[in-house]
Design a protein around this motif. Structure first.
Motif, PDB file in Angstrom:
ATOM      1  N   GLU A  28      10.133 -17.147 -39.582  1.00  0.00           N
ATOM      2  CA  GLU A  28      11.736 -16.332 -40.330  1.00  0.00           C
ATOM      3  C   GLU A  28      12.154 -16.494 -39.427  1.00  0.00           C
ATOM      4  O   GLU A  28      13.759 -16.526 -39.715  1.00  0.00           O
ATOM      5  N   PHE A  29      12.425 -16.117 -38.316  1.00  0.00           N
ATOM      6  CA  PHE A  29      13.606 -15.435 -38.019  1.00  0.00           C
ATOM      7  C   PHE A  29      14.462 -17.158 -37.648  1.00  0.00           C
ATOM      8  O   PHE A  29      15.151 -16.702 -37.203  1.00  0.00           O
ATOM      9  N   TYR A  30      13.522 -18.326 -36.666  1.00  0.00           N
ATOM     10  CA  TYR A  30      14.706 -19.399 -36.522  1.00  0.00           C
ATOM     11  C   TYR A  30      15.112 -19.813 -38.073  1.00  0.00           C
ATOM     12  O   TYR A  30      16.382 -20.823 -37.960  1.00  0.00           O
ATOM     13  N   GLN A  32      15.904 -17.984 -40.967  1.00  0.00           N
ATOM     14  CA  GLN A  32      16.471 -17.444 -41.432  1.00  0.00           C
ATOM     15  C   GLN A  32      17.854 -17.202 -40.962  1.00  0.00           C
ATOM     16  O   GLN A  32      18.827 -16.622 -41.505  1.00  0.00           O
ATOM     17  N   VAL A  33      17.532 -16.972 -39.734  1.00  0.00           N
ATOM     18  CA  VAL A  33      18.728 -15.903 -38.930  1.00  0.00           C
ATOM     19  C   VAL A  33      19.251 -17.059 -38.193  1.00  0.00           C
ATOM     20  O   VAL A  33      20.846 -16.932 -37.559  1.00  0.00           O
ATOM     21  N   ASN A  95      26.385 -16.089 -40.262  1.00  0.00           N
ATOM     22  CA  ASN A  95      24.654 -15.881 -40.654  1.00  0.00           C
ATOM     23  C   ASN A  95      24.197 -14.551 -39.809  1.00  0.00           C
ATOM     24  O   ASN A  95      23.802 -13.706 -40.122  1.00  0.00           O
ATOM     25  N   LEU A  96      24.216 -14.733 -38.632  1.00  0.00           N
ATOM     26  CA  LEU A  96      24.393 -14.020 -37.385  1.00  0.00           C
ATOM     27  C   LEU A  96      24.414 -12.526 -37.910  1.00  0.00           C
ATOM     28  O   LEU A  96      23.817 -11.122 -38.054  1.00  0.00           O
ATOM     29  N   SER A  99      23.293 -10.515 -40.647  1.00  0.00           N
ATOM     30  CA  SER A  99      21.306 -10.437 -40.155  1.00  0.00           C
ATOM     31  C   SER A  99      20.913  -8.897 -39.788  1.00  0.00           C
ATOM     32  O   SER A  99      20.041  -8.556 -39.759  1.00  0.00           O
ATOM     33  N   ILE A 101      21.412  -8.606 -36.893  1.00  0.00           N
ATOM     34  CA  ILE A 101      21.183  -8.783 -34.901  1.00  0.00           C
ATOM     35  C   ILE A 101      22.345  -8.568 -34.186  1.00  0.00           C
ATOM     36  O   ILE A 101      23.283  -8.897 -34.371  1.00  0.00           O
ATOM     37  N   ILE A 116      22.663 -14.175 -28.599  1.00  0.00           N
ATOM     38  CA  ILE A 116      21.059 -13.458 -28.943  1.00  0.00           C
ATOM     39  C   ILE A 116      19.577 -13.689 -28.491  1.00  0.00           C
ATOM     40  O   ILE A 116      19.731 -14.786 -27.392  1.00  0.00           O
ATOM     41  N   ASP A 118      15.153 -13.667 -29.367  1.00  0.00           N
ATOM     42  CA  ASP A 118      14.783 -14.305 -30.557  1.00  0.00           C
ATOM     43  C   ASP A 118      13.082 -13.012 -30.613  1.00  0.00           C
ATOM     44  O   ASP A 118      13.746 -12.291 -30.096  1.00  0.00           O
TER      45      ASP A 118
END
Length: 289
Positions: A28-30, A32-33, A95-96, A99, A101, A116, A118
């Protein structure tokens, strides 16, 4: 007098593999984010792509994985995803930011970068290069790099009215950066044996940057986790391997000869040669498809 071995100028990096603790969470992280696309998933392993063909990133979930505190061992500092242009970096930043993050950033003069981590604290740099003809070197032939603030507003403006569709085709692994036990030990291996050129001998930062073909760096090395730092445990999250891609079988074979003559660990799996660096990070030596 025999000239020292120099890595061919066309050599570049390929797939990076990370150990992680929860594959579902990381997928999901790689996607979507970060903005990569899932290429394949089998059991505890997933691979990610931008073009639907070639894997840039491999993740493997390991049982009962330990997550080490940052800067506590020799291993991954970050791996770096190179985008094809500045507008793509602006879209990635949008996008980041959406999110939520935490995002670090730095204008390095040769490039603009976002930082960032993970969910397993594996460091990631997402960056775009400035034109190579603007890169400058100092009197010692080191690239002049900085840590200025990124023009965030400029990135937002450049990507305004554009639609985020993930990282674009043309995105590659630009470089890897490691905490190491000893800069001199790593210099002997990466420069002396594998033949990377020294392009940044930054003693004031306790760091060494090396590359092929005049790039600003394919591999960064630092002792920011402490000189003699322990090797990252194999049951901990972190980097499993990275890939050096040669343009021909002959060029890769010469690298294998160099490693063999230096007494390095060498194994062969089908058409891939494997070795390990002084931090026990595995390195795949492959040939361009």
């Amino acid at each position: 007098m025999t000239q020292p071995y120099q890595i061919p100028a066309t050599t570049h990096l390929g797939e990076v593999s990370l150990r992680i603790s929860n594959l579902e969470r990381s997928i999901e992280f790689y996607t979507q984010v970060v903005g990569l696309k899932l290429l394949e998933r089998r059991d505890s392993v997933a691979t990610f792509t931008v073009d639907g063909q070639y894997s840039l990133l491999r993740l493997e979930e390991i049982p009962n994985a330990v997550t080490m505190p940052e800067r506590s061992s020799a291993g991954l500092y970050h791996f770096a995803i190179l985008l094809p242009d500045r507008k793509s970096l602006g879209l990635a930043l949008r996008n980041l930011a959406a999110s939520g993050i935490e995002i670090g950033q730095g204008d390095h003069l040769v490039s603009e970068a976002l930082y960032i981590s993970d969910p397993d604290l594996n460091g990631i740099e997402i960056y775009a290069d400035r034109p190579r003809d603007t890169w400058q070197r100092d009197a010692d032939n080191n690239y002049i790099m900085g840590t200025d603030p990124v023009d965030v507003q400029g990135l937002f403006d450049l990507s305004a009215n554009e639609t985020w569709e993930g990282l674009p085709v043309g995105t590659v692994i630009g470089h890897v950066h490691f905490h190491v036990r000893s800069l001199e030990e790593s210099r002997r291996f990466y420069h002396g044996v594998l033949g990377f050129d020294i392009v940044g001998n930054f003693a004031n930062m306790s760091a060494l940057f090396i590359s092929a073909g005049g790039y600003h760096h394919h591999i960064g090395l630092n002792i920011w986790a402490g000189s003699g730092a322990p090797v990252n445990p194999s049951d901990a999250t972190g980097i499993e391997y990275f890939t050096i891609v040669y343009s021909s079988e002959a060029e890769r074979n010469q690298a294998v000869v160099q490693l063999r003559e230096a007494g390095a660990t060498l194994t062969q799996q089908n058409d891939v040669w494997l070795t390990v660096d002084p931090q026990q990070i595995h390195i795949r030596l492959t040939v361009e498809n």
